[in-house]
Design a protein around this motif. Structure first.
Motif, PDB file in Angstrom:
ATOM      1  N   GLU A 245       0.834  -1.204   0.000  1.00 34.17           N
ATOM      2  CA  GLU A 245       0.000   0.000   0.000  1.00 34.17           C
ATOM      3  C   GLU A 245       0.869   1.253   0.000  1.00 34.17           C
ATOM      4  O   GLU A 245       2.064   1.223   0.338  1.00 34.17           O
ATOM      5  CB  GLU A 245      -0.927  -0.009   1.216  1.00 34.17           C
ATOM      6  N   ARG A 246       0.258   2.356  -0.360  1.00 33.19           N
ATOM      7  CA  ARG A 246       0.978   3.620  -0.405  1.00 33.19           C
ATOM      8  C   ARG A 246       1.336   4.071   1.007  1.00 33.19           C
ATOM      9  O   ARG A 246       0.494   4.055   1.897  1.00 33.19           O
ATOM     10  CB  ARG A 246       0.129   4.674  -1.099  1.00 33.19           C
ATOM     11  N   LYS A 247       2.570   4.472   1.209  1.00 30.65           N
ATOM     12  CA  LYS A 247       3.010   4.880   2.536  1.00 30.65           C
ATOM     13  C   LYS A 247       2.929   6.397   2.671  1.00 30.65           C
ATOM     14  O   LYS A 247       2.957   7.127   1.668  1.00 30.65           O
ATOM     15  CB  LYS A 247       4.432   4.399   2.805  1.00 30.65           C
ATOM     16  N   PRO A 248       2.827   6.887   3.905  1.00 32.15           N
ATOM     17  CA  PRO A 248       2.729   8.336   4.123  1.00 32.15           C
ATOM     18  C   PRO A 248       4.043   9.035   3.813  1.00 32.15           C
ATOM     19  O   PRO A 248       5.084   8.402   3.627  1.00 32.15           O
ATOM     20  CB  PRO A 248       2.369   8.438   5.602  1.00 32.15           C
ATOM     21  N   GLY A 249       3.983  10.380   3.804  1.00 30.22           N
ATOM     22  CA  GLY A 249       5.147  11.159   3.434  1.00 30.22           C
ATOM     23  C   GLY A 249       6.268  11.151   4.449  1.00 30.22           C
ATOM     24  O   GLY A 249       7.444  11.255   4.089  1.00 30.22           O
ATOM     25  N   ALA A 250       5.940  11.033   5.738  1.00 31.77           N
ATOM     26  CA  ALA A 250       6.954  11.058   6.789  1.00 31.77           C
ATOM     27  C   ALA A 250       6.332  10.525   8.072  1.00 31.77           C
ATOM     28  O   ALA A 250       5.108  10.520   8.236  1.00 31.77           O
ATOM     29  CB  ALA A 250       7.486  12.471   7.003  1.00 31.77           C
ATOM     30  N   ILE A 251       7.190  10.068   8.993  1.00 30.46           N
ATOM     31  CA  ILE A 251       6.704   9.533  10.269  1.00 30.46           C
ATOM     32  C   ILE A 251       7.573  10.046  11.414  1.00 30.46           C
ATOM     33  O   ILE A 251       8.717  10.466  11.219  1.00 30.46           O
ATOM     34  CB  ILE A 251       6.687   7.993  10.287  1.00 30.46           C
ATOM     35  N   GLY A 252       7.014  10.003  12.626  1.00 29.27           N
ATOM     36  CA  GLY A 252       7.753  10.349  13.836  1.00 29.27           C
ATOM     37  C   GLY A 252       7.601   9.254  14.869  1.00 29.27           C
ATOM     38  O   GLY A 252       6.484   8.802  15.142  1.00 29.27           O
ATOM     39  N   MET A 253       8.714   8.803  15.423  1.00 32.87           N
ATOM     40  CA  MET A 253       8.713   7.771  16.466  1.00 32.87           C
ATOM     41  C   MET A 253       9.457   8.342  17.673  1.00 32.87           C
ATOM     42  O   MET A 253      10.672   8.510  17.638  1.00 32.87           O
ATOM     43  CB  MET A 253       9.370   6.488  15.951  1.00 32.87           C
ATOM     44  N   PHE A 254       8.714   8.652  18.720  1.00 37.05           N
ATOM     45  CA  PHE A 254       9.274   9.350  19.866  1.00 37.05           C
ATOM     46  C   PHE A 254       9.286   8.421  21.080  1.00 37.05           C
ATOM     47  O   PHE A 254       8.263   7.870  21.456  1.00 37.05           O
ATOM     48  CB  PHE A 254       8.457  10.600  20.161  1.00 37.05           C
ATOM     49  N   GLY A 255      10.467   8.263  21.688  1.00 41.31           N
ATOM     50  CA  GLY A 255      10.570   7.370  22.840  1.00 41.31           C
ATOM     51  C   GLY A 255      10.390   5.922  22.456  1.00 41.31           C
ATOM     52  O   GLY A 255       9.823   5.133  23.202  1.00 41.31           O
ATOM     53  N   PRO A 309       9.576   5.701   5.224  1.00 42.44           N
ATOM     54  CA  PRO A 309       9.648   7.098   4.779  1.00 42.44           C
ATOM     55  C   PRO A 309      10.574   7.892   5.693  1.00 42.44           C
ATOM     56  O   PRO A 309      11.039   7.369   6.722  1.00 42.44           O
ATOM     57  CB  PRO A 309       8.197   7.568   4.895  1.00 42.44           C
ATOM     58  N   PRO A 310      10.880   9.152   5.384  1.00 46.27           N
ATOM     59  CA  PRO A 310      11.688   9.971   6.296  1.00 46.27           C
ATOM     60  C   PRO A 310      11.152   9.875   7.718  1.00 46.27           C
ATOM     61  O   PRO A 310       9.944   9.981   7.946  1.00 46.27           O
ATOM     62  CB  PRO A 310      11.530  11.381   5.721  1.00 46.27           C
ATOM     63  N   SER A 311      12.082   9.664   8.667  1.00 46.95           N
ATOM     64  CA  SER A 311      11.682   9.327  10.033  1.00 46.95           C
ATOM     65  C   SER A 311      12.366  10.234  11.047  1.00 46.95           C
ATOM     66  O   SER A 311      13.583  10.431  10.993  1.00 46.95           O
ATOM     67  CB  SER A 311      12.035   7.867  10.343  1.00 46.95           C
ATOM     68  N   LEU A 312      11.584  10.749  11.979  1.00 43.12           N
ATOM     69  CA  LEU A 312      12.097  11.565  13.080  1.00 43.12           C
ATOM     70  C   LEU A 312      12.008  10.765  14.362  1.00 43.12           C
ATOM     71  O   LEU A 312      10.948  10.234  14.696  1.00 43.12           O
ATOM     72  CB  LEU A 312      11.285  12.852  13.213  1.00 43.12           C
ATOM     73  N   LEU A 313      13.121  10.680  15.091  1.00 54.15           N
ATOM     74  CA  LEU A 313      13.143   9.979  16.375  1.00 54.15           C
ATOM     75  C   LEU A 313      13.571  10.956  17.457  1.00 54.15           C
ATOM     76  O   LEU A 313      14.495  11.756  17.265  1.00 54.15           O
ATOM     77  CB  LEU A 313      14.078   8.773  16.338  1.00 54.15           C
ATOM     78  N   PHE A 374      10.040  19.311  10.944  1.00 56.41           N
ATOM     79  CA  PHE A 374      10.345  18.061  10.242  1.00 56.41           C
ATOM     80  C   PHE A 374       9.237  17.719   9.251  1.00 56.41           C
ATOM     81  O   PHE A 374       9.499  17.432   8.085  1.00 56.41           O
ATOM     82  CB  PHE A 374      10.521  16.929  11.257  1.00 56.41           C
ATOM     83  N   PHE A 375       7.991  17.742   9.724  1.00 55.16           N
ATOM     84  CA  PHE A 375       6.894  17.412   8.818  1.00 55.16           C
ATOM     85  C   PHE A 375       6.733  18.476   7.729  1.00 55.16           C
ATOM     86  O   PHE A 375       6.364  18.161   6.590  1.00 55.16           O
ATOM     87  CB  PHE A 375       5.602  17.219   9.603  1.00 55.16           C
ATOM     88  N   ASP A 376       7.036  19.721   8.060  1.00 54.39           N
ATOM     89  CA  ASP A 376       6.948  20.767   7.044  1.00 54.39           C
ATOM     90  C   ASP A 376       7.953  20.522   5.921  1.00 54.39           C
ATOM     91  O   ASP A 376       7.663  20.780   4.738  1.00 54.39           O
ATOM     92  CB  ASP A 376       7.199  22.138   7.682  1.00 54.39           C
ATOM     93  N   ARG A 377       9.141  20.027   6.261  1.00 52.66           N
ATOM     94  CA  ARG A 377      10.160  19.760   5.242  1.00 52.66           C
ATOM     95  C   ARG A 377       9.812  18.563   4.370  1.00 52.66           C
ATOM     96  O   ARG A 377      10.164  18.529   3.189  1.00 52.66           O
ATOM     97  CB  ARG A 377      11.527  19.509   5.914  1.00 52.66           C
ATOM     98  N   HIS A 378       9.146  17.572   4.938  1.00 55.33           N
ATOM     99  CA  HIS A 378       9.034  16.295   4.256  1.00 55.33           C
ATOM    100  C   HIS A 378       7.660  15.987   3.657  1.00 55.33           C
ATOM    101  O   HIS A 378       7.566  15.115   2.785  1.00 55.33           O
ATOM    102  CB  HIS A 378       9.421  15.159   5.206  1.00 55.33           C
TER     103      HIS A 378
END
Length: 384
Positions: A245-255, A309-313, A374-378
């Motif tokens: 399936e189509r994946k989203p533009g970016a994700i964030g995984m915190f903690g 996708p681009p990922s923020l941790l 981050f989400f604004d960039r990606h």
């Protein structure tokens, strides 16, 4: 009309909170792991000095802000308060079940007081809405999304050890991001343990995501979560990739990150006083699944992760999940993923997103800005 699926955290508080460290199983929070058992002196003094279960004392970092130190004290003592017996005048309401009573206890003691602080600080609207049969809350900044974010949306997956955090916990994580980022955030009240097992939560999230795809481009959608929500974000993305399936533009995984191993690393070992443990609550959700079996749990597959996708941790130096987050980031980078990691000095587990969040803490303000940028960039900008 389809009946909304509403998660019910019906596990008795007494059945989970056996001692001070066991609240880690409920909220997977470092501050909880640090907390003292009921009847014992607080694990942290007024200056933020932390006494670990093995007797070691760690002074609070002089690199962190005074506001962060005070919030650390509030958070640690707050979890200790939750461990204590209910007040003698606390009564079950007529017709209220035991699970409903426990849920009300957590909402009133943990979530709602701190949610009220955020609502005073951030001007947003919160609208409950059933999407694809799943209960959600739509959080919009006052005045609506910015022009840049007019065709963008974020999906929040709340923390809470896969046991609690529905509705109010999700709002805690969504309100600052919606306000700071001037973007719509949809927080998903996914099904949780013990009533539901893997992959019930992922199914709920994907149902909401698919519904959004009817009107939004996938590259304009971001998904993020903290603690259990971080692991759920990873497993949801992995399932989308594995099923083509189509994946989203970016994700964030915190903690946190992909929960493909019971090993928690140095930070959990240190902050549990040498008693590293796996989250019992999260284990109640995925306990029947071999996390190393990519056919059943694709988040553990390197081939799947390399297509993230681009990922923020994000983590903190007092987060028991710091090692897990750092390891997840290093692995993603090694696999060629556009991943970035931010760690805040003195910050406990998801301090900017979990109960006891304080909008006056500079480190939390920085985290919200990092997430928004981050989400604004990606994320994409074009209309479908």
């Amino acid at each position: 009309m389809e009946t909304p699926r509403r998660n019910i955290d019906s596990v008795s508080k007494r059945s989970i909170l056996v001692n001070g460290a066991a609240i880690l199983a409920l909220l997977a929070a470092a501050a909880a792991a640090m907390a003292s058992a009921p009847g014992q002196p607080s694990a942290v003094d007024d200056a933020g000095n932390l006494r670990l279960p093995n007797g070691t004392v760690i002074p609070y970092s002089n690199l962190a802000s005074v506001q962060a130190r005070n919030n650390f004290v509030d958070q640690t003592r707050g979890y200790e308060r939750i461990l204590a017996p209910k007040p003698s005048d606390w009564q079950r309401r007529q017709g209220e079940t035991a699970p409903e009573e426990e849920r009300r206890w957590y909402d009133q003691t943990l979530y709602l007081p701190w949610l009220a602080k955020l609502r005073r600080q951030f001007a947003v609207s919160v609208e409950p809405k059933t999407i694809a049969g799943v209960q959600t809350d739509i959080v919009d900044p006052a005045g609506g999304a910015s022009d840049a974010n007019r065709h963008r949306v974020l999906i929040n997956l709340h923390g809470g050890g896969m046991v609690v955090g529905g509705r109010y916990g999700g709002q805690l994580e969504s309100i600052p991001i919606a306000s700071v980022g001037k973007i719509r955030v949809i927080t998903v009240d996914y099904r949780m343990a013990p009533e539901h097992k893997y992959p019930a939560a992922e199914q709920d999230v994907i149902a909401v995501y698919r519904d959004l795809l009817k009107t939004d481009r996938p590259e304009n959608i971001g998904i993020y979560g903290c603690s259990a929500g971080a692991e759920l974000t990873a497993s949801t993305i992995a399932t989308l990739i594995a099923t083509g399936e189509r994946k989203p533009g970016a994700i964030g995984m915190f903690g946190g990150g992909p929960a493909d191993s019971p090993n928690l690393g140095d930070s959990n070992y240190i902050f549990s006083g040498g008693k590293a443990r796996w989250s019992e609550a999260a284990d109640g959700y995925t306990g029947d699944v071999n996390l190393r079996d990519a056919t059943r749990y694709p988040a553990g597959s390197a081939d799947i992760q390399r297509r993230f996708p681009p990922s923020l941790l994000i983590s903190g130096t007092r987060d028991a999940a710091l090692s897990r987050t750092v390891f997840a980031h290093s692995r993603l980078v090694d696999l060629g993923v556009d991943a970035e990691l931010h760690v805040w000095e003195g910050a406990p587990h998801c301090s900017f997103a979990q109960p006891f969040v304080d909008p006056g803490v500079p480190e939390s303000q920085q985290a919200w800005k990092v997430i928004a940028r981050f989400f604004d960039r990606h994320l994409g900008r074009e209309k479908r």
